[in-house]
Write an enzyme that holds these catalytic residues in place. Structure first.
Site, mmCIF file in Angstrom:
data_model
loop_
_atom_site.group_PDB
_atom_site.id
_atom_site.type_symbol
_atom_site.label_atom_id
_atom_site.label_comp_id
_atom_site.label_asym_id
_atom_site.label_seq_id
_atom_site.Cartn_x
_atom_site.Cartn_y
_atom_site.Cartn_z
ATOM 1 N N GLU A 9 9.772 51.949 13.090
ATOM 2 C CA GLU A 9 9.801 50.785 13.975
ATOM 3 C C GLU A 9 10.157 51.292 15.363
ATOM 4 O O GLU A 9 10.915 52.274 15.501
ATOM 5 C CB GLU A 9 10.794 49.735 13.496
ATOM 6 C CG GLU A 9 10.518 49.187 12.105
ATOM 7 C CD GLU A 9 9.183 48.479 11.970
ATOM 8 O OE1 GLU A 9 8.617 48.039 12.996
ATOM 9 O OE2 GLU A 9 8.680 48.386 10.834
ATOM 10 N N HIS A 57 9.973 43.060 14.031
ATOM 11 C CA HIS A 57 10.926 43.736 13.142
ATOM 12 C C HIS A 57 12.340 43.161 13.181
ATOM 13 O O HIS A 57 13.157 43.459 12.301
ATOM 14 C CB HIS A 57 10.972 45.240 13.416
ATOM 15 C CG HIS A 57 11.194 45.620 14.852
ATOM 16 N ND1 HIS A 57 12.283 45.206 15.589
ATOM 17 C CD2 HIS A 57 10.457 46.406 15.681
ATOM 18 C CE1 HIS A 57 12.217 45.722 16.802
ATOM 19 N NE2 HIS A 57 11.105 46.441 16.903
ATOM 20 N N HIS A 150 9.082 43.129 9.291
ATOM 21 C CA HIS A 150 8.779 44.546 9.121
ATOM 22 C C HIS A 150 10.080 45.345 9.139
ATOM 23 O O HIS A 150 10.990 45.067 9.922
ATOM 24 C CB HIS A 150 7.866 45.036 10.255
ATOM 25 C CG HIS A 150 6.467 44.550 10.142
ATOM 26 N ND1 HIS A 150 5.406 45.376 9.829
ATOM 27 C CD2 HIS A 150 5.935 43.311 10.280
ATOM 28 C CE1 HIS A 150 4.298 44.674 9.795
ATOM 29 N NE2 HIS A 150 4.587 43.412 10.072
#
Length: 236
Positions: A9, A57, A150
């Site tokens: 990420e 995320h 995510h």
């Protein structure tokens, strides 16, 4: 064969300016998870998390403020990834960010030849079909209930399952079961072989008396040197 399924990420989409803020990876040996994993959150030096990235995320600047910088985790990262083959979804994106972080520390890049991109695999196997990780999990009936946003480690765990399906399914992950497990699985459609009871009466022979006599005549005509007569208990 050792493989690492991994994901990252980042603070945004520009690998030259944005930074890696999370790396997750799980180890496979001959396509079977070993239970070993790598997971680090990383404080991005000189870069804030882009609002668009945060929406994906959910990792905030405040959450990252006490996390180590990349220089503090790089040795552990390289030791875990070592010389394994690397599996990632849209892996070129991840590798650009990781190699940019390595370059900032004057470390050599990870060669792209080590990378297998499951996005490319999926597009070749299912042309014109959606090839996102979510779409592939849906195609292969992989449970995504624990994933609301995510995340590098949870996405790596899902991708490992997708990867196994893309290379031909779960045959490589089949395992032996104990007798107790076999009994528990009997009749449940699990593919476990179960023992059948003996027939109450033997099946009637399918050979006719004429066929049996014709066979005896054929064997008798082979002579005393026939290999058949070396079998213990043979009768002509």
């Amino acid at each position: 064969m050792r493989e690492i399924v991994f994901d990252t990420e980042t603070t945004g989409l520009d690998f030259a300016e944005d930074r890696v803020i999370e790396i997750g990876g799980i180890e496979l040996w001959n396509h079977i998870p070993t239970g070993r994993e790598f997971h680090r959150f990383i404080r991005p030096q000189g870069r804030k998390v882009d609002p668009g990235a945060f929406d994906i995320h959910g990792i905030s600047d405040d959450f990252l403020k006490d996390k180590p910088v990349f220089a503090e985790v790089v040795d552990d990262f390289l030791a875990f990834f070592d010389d394994a083959r690397l599996i990632a979804h849209n892996g070129t994106f991840d590798m650009r960010f990781i190699n940019a972080e390595l370059a900032r520390l004057d470390r050599p890049p990870i060669p792209n030849e080590r990378l297998i991109d499951t996005l490319t695999m999926a597009r070749r196997k299912f042309p014109m079909a959606p090839a996102t990780l979510d779409a592939l999990c849906s195609r292969f009936s992989i449970d995504t209930s624990k994933r609301d946003k995510h995340g590098a480690l949870v996405d790596s765990e899902l991708l490992a399952q997708v990867y196994i399906e893309l290379i031909g399914g779960k045959q490589s992950a089949l395992k032996l079961v104990t007798e107790d497990e076999a009994r528990a699985n009997e009749g449940l459609g699990t593919g476990v072989r179960r023992s059948l009871p003996p027939r109450p009466a033997p099946l009637a022979p399918r050979l006719t008396a004429a066929e049996v006599e014709a066979h005896r005549a054929f064997v008798s005509g082979l002579g005393d040197a026939a290999l058949w007569r070396r079998v213990e208990g043979f009768e002509s």
